[in-house]
Write an enzyme that holds these catalytic residues in place. Structure first.
Site, short mmCIF file in Angstrom:
data_model
loop_
_atom_site.label_atom_id
_atom_site.label_comp_id
_atom_site.label_asym_id
_atom_site.label_seq_id
_atom_site.Cartn_x
_atom_site.Cartn_y
_atom_site.Cartn_z
N THR A 85 -5.49 -13.69 -7.80
CA THR A 85 -4.41 -13.20 -8.69
C THR A 85 -4.96 -13.01 -10.19
OG1 THR A 85 -4.14 -15.54 -9.24
CG2 THR A 85 -2.49 -14.61 -7.71
N PHE A 151 -7.03 -27.90 -7.97
CA PHE A 151 -7.77 -28.24 -9.07
C PHE A 151 -9.11 -28.47 -8.96
CE2 PHE A 151 -3.21 -30.41 -8.90
CZ PHE A 151 -2.82 -29.80 -9.92
N LEU A 152 -9.71 -27.88 -7.77
CA LEU A 152 -10.94 -28.01 -7.74
C LEU A 152 -11.81 -27.09 -8.80
CD1 LEU A 152 -12.30 -25.30 -6.46
CD2 LEU A 152 -11.36 -26.28 -4.39
N LYS A 220 0.09 -26.48 -12.46
CA LYS A 220 -1.31 -25.97 -12.40
C LYS A 220 -1.58 -25.14 -13.91
CE LYS A 220 -5.03 -23.74 -11.15
NZ LYS A 220 -6.29 -24.25 -10.72
N PHE A 265 -13.93 -32.96 -21.41
CA PHE A 265 -13.56 -31.63 -22.13
C PHE A 265 -13.59 -31.41 -23.60
CE2 PHE A 265 -12.77 -28.40 -18.63
CZ PHE A 265 -13.09 -29.13 -17.78
N GLY A 269 -19.04 -25.49 -27.73
CA GLY A 269 -19.90 -24.44 -27.08
C GLY A 269 -19.55 -22.98 -27.48
N GLY A 273 -15.16 -19.89 -20.03
CA GLY A 273 -15.32 -18.61 -19.31
C GLY A 273 -14.82 -18.69 -17.77
N CYS A 276 -10.73 -18.76 -14.18
CA CYS A 276 -9.67 -19.43 -14.23
C CYS A 276 -8.87 -19.55 -15.65
CB CYS A 276 -9.95 -20.79 -13.66
SG CYS A 276 -10.22 -20.80 -12.19
C1 UGA Z 1 -11.13 -24.95 -13.81
C2 UGA Z 1 -10.28 -26.28 -13.77
O1 UGA Z 1 -11.22 -27.26 -14.47
C3 UGA Z 1 -10.04 -26.77 -12.58
O2 UGA Z 1 -9.34 -28.04 -12.61
C4 UGA Z 1 -9.21 -25.67 -11.72
O3 UGA Z 1 -8.93 -25.88 -10.33
C5 UGA Z 1 -10.00 -24.26 -11.90
O4 UGA Z 1 -10.20 -23.91 -13.38
C6 UGA Z 1 -8.96 -23.20 -11.27
O5 UGA Z 1 -8.06 -22.90 -11.87
O6 UGA Z 1 -9.36 -22.61 -10.43
P1 UGA Z 1 -13.54 -23.87 -13.36
O7 UGA Z 1 -13.16 -22.78 -14.22
O8 UGA Z 1 -14.31 -23.96 -12.19
O9 UGA Z 1 -12.35 -25.01 -13.25
O10 UGA Z 1 -14.64 -24.61 -14.56
P2 UGA Z 1 -14.46 -25.79 -15.75
O11 UGA Z 1 -15.30 -26.89 -15.38
O12 UGA Z 1 -13.17 -26.15 -16.06
O13 UGA Z 1 -15.05 -25.10 -16.93
C7 UGA Z 1 -14.46 -23.68 -17.58
C8 UGA Z 1 -15.06 -23.21 -18.62
O14 UGA Z 1 -15.03 -24.32 -19.81
C9 UGA Z 1 -16.65 -23.23 -18.67
O15 UGA Z 1 -17.04 -21.84 -19.24
C10 UGA Z 1 -17.12 -24.45 -19.36
O16 UGA Z 1 -18.48 -24.27 -19.71
C11 UGA Z 1 -16.05 -24.39 -20.40
N1 UGA Z 1 -15.96 -25.95 -20.80
C12 UGA Z 1 -15.50 -26.95 -20.19
C13 UGA Z 1 -16.22 -26.04 -22.24
O17 UGA Z 1 -16.89 -25.16 -22.89
N2 UGA Z 1 -16.12 -27.27 -22.69
C14 UGA Z 1 -15.86 -28.27 -22.07
O18 UGA Z 1 -15.94 -29.52 -22.47
C15 UGA Z 1 -15.44 -28.28 -20.76
#
Ligand code: UGA
Length: 474
Positions: A85, A151-152, A220, A265, A269, A273, A276
């Protein structure tokens, strides 16, 4: 139970593989013929830890099949929609792939179908889907539509799917709820052969939450937007720490000790990105707007994130002054570690900005270089982090891959042009790297050089000239 999954992206492929792993007989479809052919021939189209092994194992026992959407619709009464999407130019989610699947279902279904939205969709998409299926269907078949948001996280998707904190079901019919309860029973009871852990019998059973469809859809978007908000919040705190000489790591630690806030979280940084958060925050703003709610809080979250790369480039400029011709080693291109995904990765905007100033960019990423090449064709790709660092004026860390924690800093010191590390993910303690003879610049913390820490001080905050930052020895 026989199940179909439409779409073999990160979510669809993990869903199909894990549902087969817990005992179901799954058919997964993919419309990209090249990708489908890879899957049918046992070749992985993407990198995701554990997924390849799980797929190999369950294909050997014949519980996972790949083919077309049409075949998937005939295969099972229960269909999970996991298609993309992507964002439209105005920030809305593009639902054309979902609508396309609804057409095929209406045309090809041979009996009752439970259609489950797993793709992230705006609230009320389920209601639209239900309406369209009834309108498009000419054979009088009964359809139920349910929402089962996923939520993965990429990089830990298999683990997240098999050991979730919660499973959310939005269903408006008892039959749909019953079917989904049966599908998820092995995961709710944590009774399946775990491909990752030997001790998973000790694991906590997830909460199985049943709501109406609209609330599940909102859970979500609200969850992703909330997490994005946490990241933008700590990033602004990091800016403040830089301005006053405080340490964001300590601030985040102190905040996170409050269970109402929690430590997750709060890592500052170069910005969030991936496919999602950036698109889901945008889509949630649009959903609110269309419903007459001005969710300006999220507009700020988005703006703060958009400014992260510029703020980071400013740090690079401050260290290197003129960037033209400077050799910059970029360590990490993926939007986060343990994935090859570069969609909306901060690395893309960063590298483009450095190229605009004629820097000589040499990049290394353990998994994401193939995918990055199509978006960033004009940089040098290196086969090791050392190769990228050869003759570099700065080593810039963009993704916190584990590999970067294991480097031989003496070797690096002997090959770089300037001993400078600019860390966009706060991978190291400042003293750790300055102790190796490098100047170390990170996010929201005091910069450190072999001669000791240097704090930044606000010396001029007059409205006319704005804030200027000066370095003074600590
Ligand atoms: C995210 C959500 O965490 C999942 O629960 C959700 O299912 C998924 O989107 C989705 O909608 O499909 P994801 O995008 O795989 O998962 O990765 P994250 O671990 O959430 O990180 C997202 C971004 O945030 C990354 O660029 C990461 O570097 C950044 N981030 C994360 C930070 O800058 N600081 C943090 O403390 C955590």
């Amino acid at each position: 139970m026989k199940l179909s999954v439409i779409g073999a992206g990160y979510v669809g492929l993990t869903t199909a593989a894990c549902l087969a792993q817990v005992g179901h007989d799954v058919f997964c479809s993919e419309s990209d013929v090249e990708k489908l052919s890879k899957l049918q021939n046992g070749v992985m189209p993407l990198f995701e830890p554990h997924l390849e092994d799980v797929i190999k194992g369950i294909r050997e026992v014949g519980r996972l099949h790949f083919g077309s959407t049409e075949e998937a619709i005939v295969w099972a009464d229960v269909i999970f929609i996991c298609v993309g999407t992507p964002p439209l130019a105005n920030g809305d989610a593009d639902l054309s792939a979902i609508e396309g699947v609804a057409r095929v279902i209406a045309k090809r279904a041979t009996g009752y179908r439970l259609v489950i939205e797993k793709s992230t969709v705006p609230v009320q998409t389920g209601a639209q889907l239900q309406k369209h299926l009834s309108v498009l269907s000419t054979n009088g078949l009964k359809y139920d539509v349910a929402s089962n948001p996923e939520f993965l996280r990429e990089g830990t998707s298999v683990e997240d799917f098999l050991h979730p904190d919660r499973i959310v079901i939005g269903a408006d019919s008892p039959r749909a709820t019953q079917l989904l309860s049966e599908i998820y029973e092995p995961i709710v009871k944590q009774k399946f052969a775990c491909p990752i852990h030997s001790d998973c019998a000790k694991r906590k059973e997830p909460v199985f939450l049943v709501t109406d469809t609209g609330s599940a859809e909102l859970i979500k978007h609200a969850s992703n937007s909330f997490l994005a908000m946490k990241i933008s919040f700590i990033n602004m705190v990091a800016n403040l720490c830089e301005a006053v000489g405080a340490d964001v790591t300590r601030v985040a630690q102190g905040m996170g000790l409050d269970p109402r806030i929690g430590p997750a979280f709060l890592n500052p940084g170069i910005g969030f990105g991936g496919f999602c958060f950036p698109k889901d925050v945008q889509a949630f703003i649009r959903i609110a707007e269309k419903s007459g709610c001005d969710f300006s809080l999220l507009k700020e979250v988005e703006k703060i994130n958009q400014r992260r790369v510029e703020h980071f480039v400013e740090k690079v400029r401050k260290e290197l002054w003129v960037l033209r011709g400077k050799k910059i080693a970029i360590w990490g291109l993926a939007f986060k570690p343990n994935t090859d995904d570069v969609r909306f990765a901060p690395s893309i905007a960063l590298v483009k900005s450095l190229l605009d100033e004629s820097a000589d960019v040499r990049a290394y990423d353990p998994e994401a270089m193939e995918k990055a090449k199509s978006v960033l064709p004009n940089i040098t790709y290196c086969s090791t982090p050392y190769e990228a660092a050869e003759g570099a004026d700065a080593i810039v860390i963009v993704t916190e891959w584990e590999e970067f924690r294991q480097m031989d800093w003496n070797r690096l010191l002997s090959i770089v042009e300037q001993p400078l590390v600019i860390d966009g993910r706060n991978v190291f303690n400042p003293e750790e790297i300055s102790g190796k003879g490098f100047r170390y610049v990170s996010i929201g913390r005091v910069d450190a050089s072999p001669d000791g820490p240097t704090v930044r001080e606000n010396i001029d905050s007059s409205p006319r000239t704005g804030n200027r930052i000066q370095e003074v020895p600590a």
